[in-house]
Design an enzyme around this catalytic site. Structure first.
Site, mmCIF file in Angstrom:
data_model
loop_
_atom_site.group_PDB
_atom_site.id
_atom_site.type_symbol
_atom_site.label_atom_id
_atom_site.label_comp_id
_atom_site.label_asym_id
_atom_site.label_seq_id
_atom_site.Cartn_x
_atom_site.Cartn_y
_atom_site.Cartn_z
ATOM 1 N N LYS A 13 -0.940 62.711 8.254
ATOM 2 C CA LYS A 13 -1.027 62.952 9.708
ATOM 3 C C LYS A 13 0.170 63.762 10.197
ATOM 4 O O LYS A 13 0.009 64.809 10.814
ATOM 5 C CB LYS A 13 -1.081 61.624 10.490
ATOM 6 C CG LYS A 13 -2.264 60.746 10.154
ATOM 7 C CD LYS A 13 -2.322 59.517 11.045
ATOM 8 C CE LYS A 13 -1.139 58.592 10.859
ATOM 9 N NZ LYS A 13 -1.097 57.949 9.534
ATOM 10 N N ARG A 88 -4.001 53.216 17.876
ATOM 11 C CA ARG A 88 -4.152 52.461 16.625
ATOM 12 C C ARG A 88 -4.866 51.134 16.871
ATOM 13 O O ARG A 88 -5.169 50.426 15.909
ATOM 14 C CB ARG A 88 -2.778 52.164 16.041
ATOM 15 C CG ARG A 88 -2.261 53.180 15.022
ATOM 16 C CD ARG A 88 -0.833 52.803 14.656
ATOM 17 N NE ARG A 88 -0.412 53.225 13.362
ATOM 18 C CZ ARG A 88 0.298 54.318 13.105
ATOM 19 N NH1 ARG A 88 0.611 55.162 14.074
ATOM 20 N NH2 ARG A 88 0.687 54.589 11.886
ATOM 21 N N ARG A 127 7.977 59.425 -0.969
ATOM 22 C CA ARG A 127 8.737 59.725 0.261
ATOM 23 C C ARG A 127 9.947 58.792 0.379
ATOM 24 O O ARG A 127 11.003 59.210 0.849
ATOM 25 C CB ARG A 127 7.832 59.581 1.489
ATOM 26 C CG ARG A 127 8.569 59.877 2.786
ATOM 27 C CD ARG A 127 7.653 59.949 3.976
ATOM 28 N NE ARG A 127 7.133 58.646 4.344
ATOM 29 C CZ ARG A 127 6.238 58.437 5.304
ATOM 30 N NH1 ARG A 127 5.765 59.471 5.993
ATOM 31 N NH2 ARG A 127 5.813 57.228 5.590
ATOM 32 N N ARG A 133 12.870 55.666 4.060
ATOM 33 C CA ARG A 133 12.348 54.920 5.209
ATOM 34 C C ARG A 133 12.191 53.445 4.874
ATOM 35 O O ARG A 133 11.647 53.101 3.818
ATOM 36 C CB ARG A 133 10.997 55.514 5.628
ATOM 37 C CG ARG A 133 11.078 56.314 6.906
ATOM 38 C CD ARG A 133 9.805 57.036 7.191
ATOM 39 N NE ARG A 133 8.698 56.141 7.541
ATOM 40 C CZ ARG A 133 7.551 56.561 8.042
ATOM 41 N NH1 ARG A 133 7.367 57.850 8.268
ATOM 42 N NH2 ARG A 133 6.591 55.711 8.329
ATOM 43 N N ARG A 144 0.823 47.812 5.715
ATOM 44 C CA ARG A 144 0.397 48.861 6.660
ATOM 45 C C ARG A 144 -1.044 49.274 6.379
ATOM 46 O O ARG A 144 -1.818 49.531 7.307
ATOM 47 C CB ARG A 144 1.338 50.068 6.564
ATOM 48 C CG ARG A 144 2.700 49.780 7.208
ATOM 49 C CD ARG A 144 3.796 50.697 6.691
ATOM 50 N NE ARG A 144 3.564 52.093 6.979
ATOM 51 C CZ ARG A 144 4.146 53.092 6.310
ATOM 52 N NH1 ARG A 144 4.973 52.849 5.316
ATOM 53 N NH2 ARG A 144 3.908 54.337 6.643
HETATM 54 P P1 B4P Z 1 2.040 61.226 6.577
HETATM 55 O O1 B4P Z 1 0.696 60.612 6.498
HETATM 56 O O2 B4P Z 1 2.150 62.511 7.262
HETATM 57 O O3 B4P Z 1 2.895 60.016 7.082
HETATM 58 P P2 B4P Z 1 3.185 59.591 8.577
HETATM 59 O O4 B4P Z 1 2.799 60.599 9.571
HETATM 60 O O5 B4P Z 1 4.602 59.223 8.533
HETATM 61 O O6 B4P Z 1 2.222 58.383 8.856
HETATM 62 P P3 B4P Z 1 2.479 56.853 8.787
HETATM 63 O O7 B4P Z 1 1.171 56.231 9.150
HETATM 64 O O8 B4P Z 1 3.045 56.519 7.463
HETATM 65 O O9 B4P Z 1 3.614 56.505 9.823
HETATM 66 P P4 B4P Z 1 3.799 56.637 11.408
HETATM 67 O O10 B4P Z 1 5.047 57.407 11.592
HETATM 68 O O11 B4P Z 1 2.585 57.143 12.113
HETATM 69 O O12 B4P Z 1 2.699 61.595 5.148
HETATM 70 C C1 B4P Z 1 3.101 60.685 4.191
HETATM 71 C C2 B4P Z 1 3.704 61.368 2.973
HETATM 72 O O13 B4P Z 1 2.736 62.046 2.223
HETATM 73 C C3 B4P Z 1 4.784 62.404 3.283
HETATM 74 O O14 B4P Z 1 5.863 62.210 2.404
HETATM 75 C C4 B4P Z 1 4.119 63.734 3.015
HETATM 76 O O15 B4P Z 1 5.022 64.714 2.562
HETATM 77 C C5 B4P Z 1 3.122 63.384 1.947
HETATM 78 N N1 B4P Z 1 1.924 64.212 1.980
HETATM 79 C C6 B4P Z 1 1.235 64.566 3.084
HETATM 80 N N2 B4P Z 1 0.161 65.315 2.725
HETATM 81 C C7 B4P Z 1 0.168 65.393 1.349
HETATM 82 C C8 B4P Z 1 -0.691 66.012 0.389
HETATM 83 N N3 B4P Z 1 -1.803 66.682 0.737
HETATM 84 N N4 B4P Z 1 -0.375 65.865 -0.920
HETATM 85 C C9 B4P Z 1 0.723 65.179 -1.306
HETATM 86 N N5 B4P Z 1 1.573 64.592 -0.439
HETATM 87 C C10 B4P Z 1 1.300 64.691 0.874
HETATM 88 O O16 B4P Z 1 4.007 55.108 11.857
HETATM 89 C C11 B4P Z 1 5.086 54.329 11.380
HETATM 90 C C12 B4P Z 1 5.119 52.945 12.065
HETATM 91 O O17 B4P Z 1 5.350 53.101 13.494
HETATM 92 C C13 B4P Z 1 3.827 52.119 11.994
HETATM 93 O O18 B4P Z 1 3.707 51.410 10.773
HETATM 94 C C14 B4P Z 1 4.027 51.176 13.229
HETATM 95 O O19 B4P Z 1 4.925 50.133 12.948
HETATM 96 C C15 B4P Z 1 4.674 52.095 14.256
HETATM 97 N N6 B4P Z 1 3.659 52.738 15.124
HETATM 98 C C16 B4P Z 1 3.375 54.071 15.175
HETATM 99 N N7 B4P Z 1 2.386 54.318 16.052
HETATM 100 C C17 B4P Z 1 2.020 53.114 16.578
HETATM 101 C C18 B4P Z 1 1.010 52.714 17.500
HETATM 102 N N8 B4P Z 1 0.200 53.604 18.102
HETATM 103 N N9 B4P Z 1 0.912 51.393 17.820
HETATM 104 C C19 B4P Z 1 1.719 50.489 17.246
HETATM 105 N N10 B4P Z 1 2.676 50.791 16.335
HETATM 106 C C20 B4P Z 1 2.832 52.098 15.992
#
Ligand code: B4P
Length: 191
Positions: A13, A88, A127, A133, A144
């Site tokens: 994402k 979410r 990551r 992290r 998660r």
């Molecule tokens: P991403 O999937 O981009 O990870 P993210 O955006 O950080 O999503 P995530 O769900 O983990 O965390 P978020 O910050 O939203 O990428 C993951 C990894 O994969 C990266 O290292 C990337 O380089 C790699 N990658 C991507 N594409 C690839 C590909 N094609 N091939 C290989 N590798 C690839 O949320 C974090 C926390 O915040 C949640 O757990 C929660 O506690 C809180 N939170 C956020 N939003 C919330 C909400 N709306 N309500 C309540 N809590 C919330």
């Protein structure tokens, strides 16, 4: 353009949000990034959020909703926005509906990035080595994933009923996934 980017943790994402938002000239708003910025600045919001994030739990709806409402009200989001990681929960969907209605606009599309759960664990553990992290340990990643399946996956059906969902395969190279997202969005009627 008002877009949502959904998908399980690690689906890409955050990675894809910046390309898509840049294409449409709208801000990419990531609730996870806003929380992390607050955590590193040690703000009261950050202190509150950290307790949940470190365990892989969702930050309470009332905290998250207020934060998004304030962010969407900023001038750069007036022409549109891409929300990454919000909503979410069903309560967040209702809240977002109200926020968008208030602006007199509507949601244009919901992109759901899918991927194999074991590949996602591997990506996030990778990551962890690069970014360190606190929520990228194996136990927390699995929590998660569980929470995503229980609380967030059901939202896809809600948006499917509204005819907004575009499911995109998130496996493979980053640029291939970006291309699939653009291909999917080109067929979205712009209204
Ligand atoms: P991403 O999937 O981009 O990870 P993210 O955006 O950080 O999503 P995530 O769900 O983990 O965390 P978020 O910050 O939203 O990428 C993951 C990894 O994969 C990266 O290292 C990337 O380089 C790699 N990658 C991507 N594409 C690839 C590909 N094609 N091939 C290989 N590798 C690839 O949320 C974090 C926390 O915040 C949640 O757990 C929660 O506690 C809180 N939170 C956020 N939003 C919330 C909400 N709306 N309500 C309540 N809590 C919330």
């Amino acid at each position: 353009m008002r877009l949502l980017l959904m998908g399980p943790p690690g689906a890409g994402k955050g990675t894809q949000a910046k390309f898509v938002a840049e294409h449409f000239g709208v801000p990419a708003i990531s609730t996870g990034d806003i929380f992390r910025a607050n955590v590193s600045e040690g703000t009261p919001l950050g202190i509150q959020a950290k307790a949940y994030m470190d365990k892989g739990e969702y930050v309470p709806d009332e905290v998250t909703n207020l934060m998004v409402r304030n962010r969407i009200d900023e001038p750069d989001a007036a022409p549109g926005f891409l929300l990454d990681g919000y909503p979410r929960t069903l309560a967040q969907v209702e809240e977002l509906d109200g926020m968008i209605k208030h602006t007199g606009h509507q949601l244009d599309a919901v992109v759901v990035i899918t991927a194999d759960p074991e590949e996602l664990v591997a990506r996030l553990l990778q990551r962890a080595q690069v970014e360190g992290r606190a929520d990228d340990t194996e136990d927390v990643i699995r929590r998660r994933q569980e929470l995503y399946a229980a609380e967030t996956e059901p939202l896809i059906a809600v948006y499917k009923e509204r005819g907004l969902v575009h499911e995109v395969d998130g496996m493979g190279e980053v640029e291939d996934v970006t291309k699939r997202i653009f291909d999917a969005l080109d067929v979205v009627p712009q209204s």
